[in-house]
Design an enzyme around this catalytic site. Structure first.
Site, PDB file in Angstrom:
ATOM      1  N   TYR A 144       0.877  -1.168   0.000  1.00 36.51           N
ATOM      2  CA  TYR A 144       0.000   0.000   0.000  1.00 36.51           C
ATOM      3  C   TYR A 144       0.915   1.219   0.000  1.00 36.51           C
ATOM      4  O   TYR A 144       1.550   1.532   1.001  1.00 36.51           O
ATOM      5  CB  TYR A 144      -0.867  -0.059   1.252  1.00 36.51           C
ATOM      6  CG  TYR A 144      -1.937   0.997   1.421  1.00 36.51           C
ATOM      7  CD1 TYR A 144      -2.184   1.983   0.474  1.00 36.51           C
ATOM      8  CD2 TYR A 144      -2.731   0.983   2.557  1.00 36.51           C
ATOM      9  CE1 TYR A 144      -3.179   2.927   0.661  1.00 36.51           C
ATOM     10  CE2 TYR A 144      -3.737   1.920   2.758  1.00 36.51           C
ATOM     11  CZ  TYR A 144      -3.956   2.888   1.815  1.00 36.51           C
ATOM     12  OH  TYR A 144      -4.943   3.823   2.002  1.00 36.51           O
ATOM     13  N   LYS A 169      -1.343  -1.160  -4.327  1.00 40.13           N
ATOM     14  CA  LYS A 169      -2.414  -0.208  -4.042  1.00 40.13           C
ATOM     15  C   LYS A 169      -1.754   1.161  -3.957  1.00 40.13           C
ATOM     16  O   LYS A 169      -1.100   1.490  -2.972  1.00 40.13           O
ATOM     17  CB  LYS A 169      -3.118  -0.576  -2.738  1.00 40.13           C
ATOM     18  CG  LYS A 169      -4.202   0.407  -2.324  1.00 40.13           C
ATOM     19  CD  LYS A 169      -4.855  -0.025  -1.017  1.00 40.13           C
ATOM     20  CE  LYS A 169      -5.846   1.019  -0.535  1.00 40.13           C
ATOM     21  NZ  LYS A 169      -6.511   0.619   0.726  1.00 40.13           N
TER      22      LYS A 169
END
Length: 303
Positions: A144, A169
Protein backbone atom coordinates in the site's frame (compact mmCIF):
# COMPACT_ATOMS: atom_id res chain seq x y z
CA UNK A 1 -5.96 -23.62 4.12
CA UNK A 2 -4.71 -21.24 1.44
CA UNK A 3 -6.41 -19.08 -1.15
CA UNK A 4 -6.50 -19.38 -4.95
CA UNK A 5 -3.42 -19.34 -7.15
CA UNK A 6 -1.54 -16.26 -8.36
CA UNK A 7 -3.51 -15.80 -11.58
CA UNK A 8 -6.83 -15.77 -9.72
CA UNK A 9 -5.39 -13.39 -7.14
CA UNK A 10 -4.19 -11.00 -9.85
CA UNK A 11 -7.62 -11.13 -11.49
CA UNK A 12 -9.27 -10.32 -8.16
CA UNK A 13 -7.25 -7.10 -7.85
CA UNK A 14 -8.42 -5.90 -11.28
CA UNK A 15 -11.84 -4.84 -10.07
CA UNK A 16 -13.57 -3.09 -7.17
CA UNK A 17 -11.48 -3.84 -4.10
CA UNK A 18 -13.93 -3.25 -1.25
CA UNK A 19 -12.72 -1.98 2.12
CA UNK A 20 -15.52 -3.07 4.48
CA UNK A 21 -16.33 -1.10 7.60
CA UNK A 22 -16.03 -2.74 11.02
CA UNK A 23 -19.36 -2.32 12.86
CA UNK A 24 -19.40 -1.89 16.63
CA UNK A 25 -22.15 -2.82 19.07
CA UNK A 26 -23.63 -0.52 21.71
CA UNK A 27 -21.08 -1.76 24.26
CA UNK A 28 -18.18 -0.92 21.91
CA UNK A 29 -17.35 -4.51 21.00
CA UNK A 30 -17.26 -5.88 17.46
CA UNK A 31 -20.76 -6.40 16.09
CA UNK A 32 -20.02 -9.62 14.26
CA UNK A 33 -23.65 -10.20 13.26
CA UNK A 34 -23.87 -6.82 11.51
CA UNK A 35 -20.40 -7.32 10.06
CA UNK A 36 -21.34 -10.62 8.47
CA UNK A 37 -24.54 -9.14 7.07
CA UNK A 38 -22.62 -6.24 5.50
CA UNK A 39 -20.12 -8.64 3.94
CA UNK A 40 -22.91 -10.79 2.51
CA UNK A 41 -24.53 -7.65 1.09
CA UNK A 42 -21.30 -6.76 -0.71
CA UNK A 43 -20.83 -10.25 -2.11
CA UNK A 44 -24.48 -10.61 -3.13
CA UNK A 45 -24.16 -7.19 -4.79
CA UNK A 46 -21.40 -8.47 -7.08
CA UNK A 47 -18.23 -7.49 -5.21
CA UNK A 48 -15.53 -10.13 -5.56
CA UNK A 49 -12.62 -8.74 -3.51
CA UNK A 50 -12.76 -7.84 0.19
CA UNK A 51 -10.08 -6.18 2.32
CA UNK A 52 -10.58 -6.83 6.03
CA UNK A 53 -8.47 -4.57 8.23
CA UNK A 54 -8.23 -1.71 5.77
CA UNK A 55 -8.31 1.93 6.77
CA UNK A 56 -12.07 2.17 6.23
CA UNK A 57 -12.26 -0.82 8.59
CA UNK A 58 -10.52 1.26 11.30
CA UNK A 59 -7.46 -0.99 11.26
CA UNK A 60 -5.46 1.15 13.68
CA UNK A 61 -8.32 1.30 16.20
CA UNK A 62 -8.69 -2.48 16.47
CA UNK A 63 -6.89 -4.76 18.89
CA UNK A 64 -4.73 -7.60 17.53
CA UNK A 65 -7.41 -10.10 18.54
CA UNK A 66 -10.10 -8.06 16.82
CA UNK A 67 -8.06 -7.87 13.63
CA UNK A 68 -7.75 -11.65 13.65
CA UNK A 69 -11.50 -12.00 14.17
CA UNK A 70 -12.24 -9.62 11.30
CA UNK A 71 -9.98 -11.61 8.98
CA UNK A 72 -11.52 -14.93 9.97
CA UNK A 73 -15.14 -13.89 9.63
CA UNK A 74 -14.43 -12.24 6.27
CA UNK A 75 -12.92 -15.46 4.93
CA UNK A 76 -15.87 -17.42 6.29
CA UNK A 77 -18.41 -15.14 4.63
CA UNK A 78 -16.44 -15.03 1.38
CA UNK A 79 -16.71 -18.82 1.25
CA UNK A 80 -15.15 -19.06 -2.19
CA UNK A 81 -17.44 -16.39 -3.68
CA UNK A 82 -14.95 -13.57 -3.10
CA UNK A 83 -11.19 -13.23 -2.67
CA UNK A 84 -9.85 -11.91 0.62
CA UNK A 85 -7.00 -9.40 0.69
CA UNK A 86 -6.21 -9.09 4.41
CA UNK A 87 -4.62 -5.90 5.72
CA UNK A 88 -1.45 -6.33 7.78
CA UNK A 89 1.07 -3.86 9.14
CA UNK A 90 2.72 -2.15 12.12
CA UNK A 91 6.18 -3.39 13.17
CA UNK A 92 7.70 -6.30 11.25
CA UNK A 93 6.95 -9.12 13.74
CA UNK A 94 3.31 -8.03 14.01
CA UNK A 95 2.96 -7.70 10.22
CA UNK A 96 4.53 -11.13 9.67
CA UNK A 97 2.37 -12.78 12.33
CA UNK A 98 -0.78 -11.22 10.83
CA UNK A 99 0.17 -12.39 7.34
CA UNK A 100 0.76 -15.92 8.61
CA UNK A 101 -2.57 -15.84 10.40
CA UNK A 102 -4.27 -14.65 7.19
CA UNK A 103 -2.72 -17.60 5.37
CA UNK A 104 -3.99 -20.05 7.98
CA UNK A 105 -7.45 -18.46 7.86
CA UNK A 106 -7.63 -18.91 4.09
CA UNK A 107 -7.01 -15.44 2.67
CA UNK A 108 -5.70 -15.25 -0.88
CA UNK A 109 -3.58 -12.14 -0.43
CA UNK A 110 -2.29 -9.63 2.09
CA UNK A 111 -2.18 -5.88 1.72
CA UNK A 112 0.78 -4.39 3.58
CA UNK A 113 -0.14 -1.05 5.11
CA UNK A 114 2.23 1.86 4.53
CA UNK A 115 4.96 1.64 7.20
CA UNK A 116 4.13 4.13 9.97
CA UNK A 117 7.74 4.73 10.99
CA UNK A 118 8.61 8.41 10.35
CA UNK A 119 11.96 7.54 8.77
CA UNK A 120 11.63 5.33 5.71
CA UNK A 121 14.59 4.63 3.43
CA UNK A 122 14.26 2.95 0.04
CA UNK A 123 16.26 -0.06 1.22
CA UNK A 124 14.33 -0.23 4.49
CA UNK A 125 11.03 -0.13 2.59
CA UNK A 126 12.22 -3.15 0.59
CA UNK A 127 13.33 -4.98 3.73
CA UNK A 128 10.00 -4.35 5.45
CA UNK A 129 7.90 -5.74 2.61
CA UNK A 130 10.34 -8.54 1.87
CA UNK A 131 9.99 -9.76 5.48
CA UNK A 132 6.25 -10.13 4.99
CA UNK A 133 6.41 -11.57 1.46
CA UNK A 134 8.97 -14.22 2.34
CA UNK A 135 6.94 -15.29 5.38
CA UNK A 136 3.93 -16.15 3.19
CA UNK A 137 5.29 -17.23 -0.21
CA UNK A 138 1.97 -18.90 -1.04
CA UNK A 139 0.02 -15.63 -0.83
CA UNK A 140 -0.12 -12.65 -3.13
CA UNK A 141 1.36 -9.55 -1.51
CA UNK A 142 0.16 -6.02 -2.26
CA UNK A 143 2.12 -3.03 -0.88
CA UNK A 144 0.00 0.00 0.00
CA UNK A 145 1.96 3.00 -1.30
CA UNK A 146 0.93 6.35 0.20
CA UNK A 147 4.38 7.93 0.38
CA UNK A 148 5.49 9.86 -2.73
CA UNK A 149 9.11 9.29 -1.72
CA UNK A 150 8.87 5.59 -2.61
CA UNK A 151 10.31 5.16 -6.10
CA UNK A 152 9.15 2.90 -8.89
CA UNK A 153 12.63 1.43 -9.13
CA UNK A 154 12.37 0.44 -5.46
CA UNK A 155 9.20 -1.54 -6.14
CA UNK A 156 10.85 -3.13 -9.16
CA UNK A 157 13.68 -4.35 -6.93
CA UNK A 158 11.18 -5.76 -4.43
CA UNK A 159 9.41 -7.57 -7.25
CA UNK A 160 12.68 -9.15 -8.38
CA UNK A 161 13.30 -10.43 -4.85
CA UNK A 162 9.73 -11.53 -4.13
CA UNK A 163 7.73 -13.04 -7.01
CA UNK A 164 4.59 -13.13 -4.84
CA UNK A 165 4.43 -9.33 -4.75
CA UNK A 166 1.75 -9.22 -7.42
CA UNK A 167 0.06 -5.85 -7.16
CA UNK A 168 0.21 -2.34 -5.75
CA UNK A 169 -2.41 -0.21 -4.04
CA UNK A 170 -1.19 3.23 -5.10
CA UNK A 171 -2.63 6.09 -3.06
CA UNK A 172 -0.52 9.13 -3.82
CA UNK A 173 -2.94 11.81 -5.10
CA UNK A 174 -1.07 12.58 -8.31
CA UNK A 175 -2.11 10.86 -11.54
CA UNK A 176 1.03 11.86 -13.44
CA UNK A 177 3.25 10.56 -10.63
CA UNK A 178 1.30 7.31 -10.63
CA UNK A 179 1.74 6.81 -14.38
CA UNK A 180 5.48 7.39 -14.11
CA UNK A 181 5.80 5.20 -11.01
CA UNK A 182 3.98 2.30 -12.69
CA UNK A 183 6.25 2.46 -15.70
CA UNK A 184 9.41 2.74 -13.63
CA UNK A 185 8.32 -0.29 -11.57
CA UNK A 186 7.04 -2.38 -14.48
CA UNK A 187 3.57 -1.74 -15.85
CA UNK A 188 2.93 -5.37 -16.80
CA UNK A 189 4.74 -6.88 -13.82
CA UNK A 190 2.17 -5.73 -11.24
CA UNK A 191 -1.59 -5.27 -11.02
CA UNK A 192 -2.21 -1.57 -10.40
CA UNK A 193 -5.00 -0.65 -8.00
CA UNK A 194 -6.08 2.99 -7.70
CA UNK A 195 -5.91 3.32 -3.94
CA UNK A 196 -7.82 6.59 -3.69
CA UNK A 197 -11.12 5.07 -4.76
CA UNK A 198 -13.72 6.26 -7.27
CA UNK A 199 -12.71 9.92 -7.33
CA UNK A 200 -9.26 9.06 -8.72
CA UNK A 201 -10.13 5.87 -10.59
CA UNK A 202 -10.80 7.45 -14.03
CA UNK A 203 -7.51 9.35 -14.14
CA UNK A 204 -5.54 6.40 -12.73
CA UNK A 205 -7.09 4.00 -15.24
CA UNK A 206 -5.69 6.15 -18.03
CA UNK A 207 -2.26 5.61 -16.46
CA UNK A 208 -2.55 1.83 -16.23
CA UNK A 209 -4.70 0.96 -13.22
CA UNK A 210 -7.15 -1.90 -13.71
CA UNK A 211 -8.82 -1.86 -10.29
CA UNK A 212 -9.72 0.60 -7.57
CA UNK A 213 -10.40 0.46 -3.85
CA UNK A 214 -13.69 1.64 -2.42
CA UNK A 215 -15.25 2.52 0.91
CA UNK A 216 -18.34 3.93 -0.78
CA UNK A 217 -19.10 0.41 -2.05
CA UNK A 218 -20.27 -0.43 1.49
CA UNK A 219 -23.18 1.94 0.87
CA UNK A 220 -24.00 1.45 -2.82
CA UNK A 221 -22.23 -1.48 -4.52
CA UNK A 222 -24.07 -0.83 -7.78
CA UNK A 223 -22.52 2.63 -8.16
CA UNK A 224 -18.96 1.38 -7.71
CA UNK A 225 -19.52 -1.57 -10.02
CA UNK A 226 -21.13 0.72 -12.57
CA UNK A 227 -18.03 2.89 -12.65
CA UNK A 228 -15.85 -0.19 -13.04
CA UNK A 229 -17.92 -1.45 -15.97
CA UNK A 230 -17.68 1.93 -17.68
CA UNK A 231 -13.91 2.13 -17.17
CA UNK A 232 -13.40 -1.39 -18.47
CA UNK A 233 -15.38 -0.45 -21.58
CA UNK A 234 -13.37 2.73 -22.06
CA UNK A 235 -16.57 4.72 -21.57
CA UNK A 236 -15.16 7.60 -19.57
CA UNK A 237 -18.28 9.69 -20.10
CA UNK A 238 -20.39 7.18 -18.19
CA UNK A 239 -17.68 6.78 -15.55
CA UNK A 240 -17.69 10.52 -14.99
CA UNK A 241 -21.46 10.52 -14.58
CA UNK A 242 -20.93 8.20 -11.61
CA UNK A 243 -18.11 10.50 -10.47
CA UNK A 244 -20.47 13.49 -10.40
CA UNK A 245 -23.18 11.55 -8.61
CA UNK A 246 -20.92 10.47 -5.75
CA UNK A 247 -18.71 13.55 -5.68
CA UNK A 248 -20.45 15.43 -2.80
CA UNK A 249 -20.37 12.31 -0.64
CA UNK A 250 -16.70 11.64 -1.34
CA UNK A 251 -15.76 15.28 -0.84
CA UNK A 252 -17.42 15.17 2.58
CA UNK A 253 -15.25 12.16 3.41
CA UNK A 254 -12.11 13.89 2.13
CA UNK A 255 -12.65 17.21 3.92
CA UNK A 256 -10.18 18.33 6.59
CA UNK A 257 -7.57 15.75 5.54
CA UNK A 258 -10.12 12.93 5.54
CA UNK A 259 -11.07 13.47 9.19
CA UNK A 260 -14.51 11.92 8.62
CA UNK A 261 -13.52 9.35 6.00
CA UNK A 262 -14.90 6.38 7.92
CA UNK A 263 -17.54 8.31 9.86
CA UNK A 264 -19.42 9.42 6.75
CA UNK A 265 -19.62 5.85 5.43
CA UNK A 266 -20.89 4.53 8.75
CA UNK A 267 -23.40 7.36 8.99
CA UNK A 268 -24.74 6.41 5.56
CA UNK A 269 -25.02 2.77 6.65
CA UNK A 270 -26.79 3.87 9.84
CA UNK A 271 -29.24 5.90 7.76
CA UNK A 272 -29.98 2.72 5.80
CA UNK A 273 -30.45 0.76 9.03
CA UNK A 274 -27.52 -1.55 8.30
CA UNK A 275 -25.25 -0.88 11.30
CA UNK A 276 -24.66 1.59 14.11
CA UNK A 277 -22.84 4.85 13.38
CA UNK A 278 -20.30 4.23 16.18
CA UNK A 279 -16.61 4.76 15.41
CA UNK A 280 -13.54 4.62 17.62
CA UNK A 281 -11.10 7.44 18.41
CA UNK A 282 -9.43 9.22 16.73
CA UNK A 283 -12.55 9.19 14.52
CA UNK A 284 -15.72 10.79 15.90
CA UNK A 285 -19.42 10.59 15.08
CA UNK A 286 -20.84 13.39 12.98
CA UNK A 287 -22.86 16.26 14.45
CA UNK A 288 -26.60 16.12 13.80
CA UNK A 289 -26.71 18.63 10.88
CA UNK A 290 -24.06 16.66 8.98
CA UNK A 291 -25.91 13.41 9.65
CA UNK A 292 -28.92 14.89 7.88
CA UNK A 293 -26.67 15.99 5.02
CA UNK A 294 -25.36 12.46 4.57
CA UNK A 295 -28.88 11.06 4.51
CA UNK A 296 -29.84 13.60 1.83
CA UNK A 297 -26.76 12.78 -0.26
CA UNK A 298 -27.54 9.07 -0.48
CA UNK A 299 -31.27 9.50 -1.05
CA UNK A 300 -32.10 7.82 -4.33
CA UNK A 301 -28.90 5.79 -4.55
CA UNK A 302 -29.36 2.15 -5.54
CA UNK A 303 -29.23 -0.03 -2.42
Amino acid sequence: MTGPGPDAARDALAGVVAIPVTPFAADGALDTKAHRALLRRLIDGGVHTLTPNGNTGEYYALTPGERRTVTELTVEEAAGRASVLAGVGLEVPTAVAAAQHARRAGAAMVMVHQPVHPYVSQGGWIDYHRSVAEAVPELGVVPYVRDPRVRGETLAELGELCPNVIGVKYAVPDAARFAAFARDAGLERFVWVAGLAEMYAPSYFTGGATGFTSGLVNVAPALSLGMLAALRAGDYGSAMKVFERIRPFEELRAARQSADNVTVVKEALAALGLCRRDVRPPSHVLPEPVRAEVADLIAGWPV
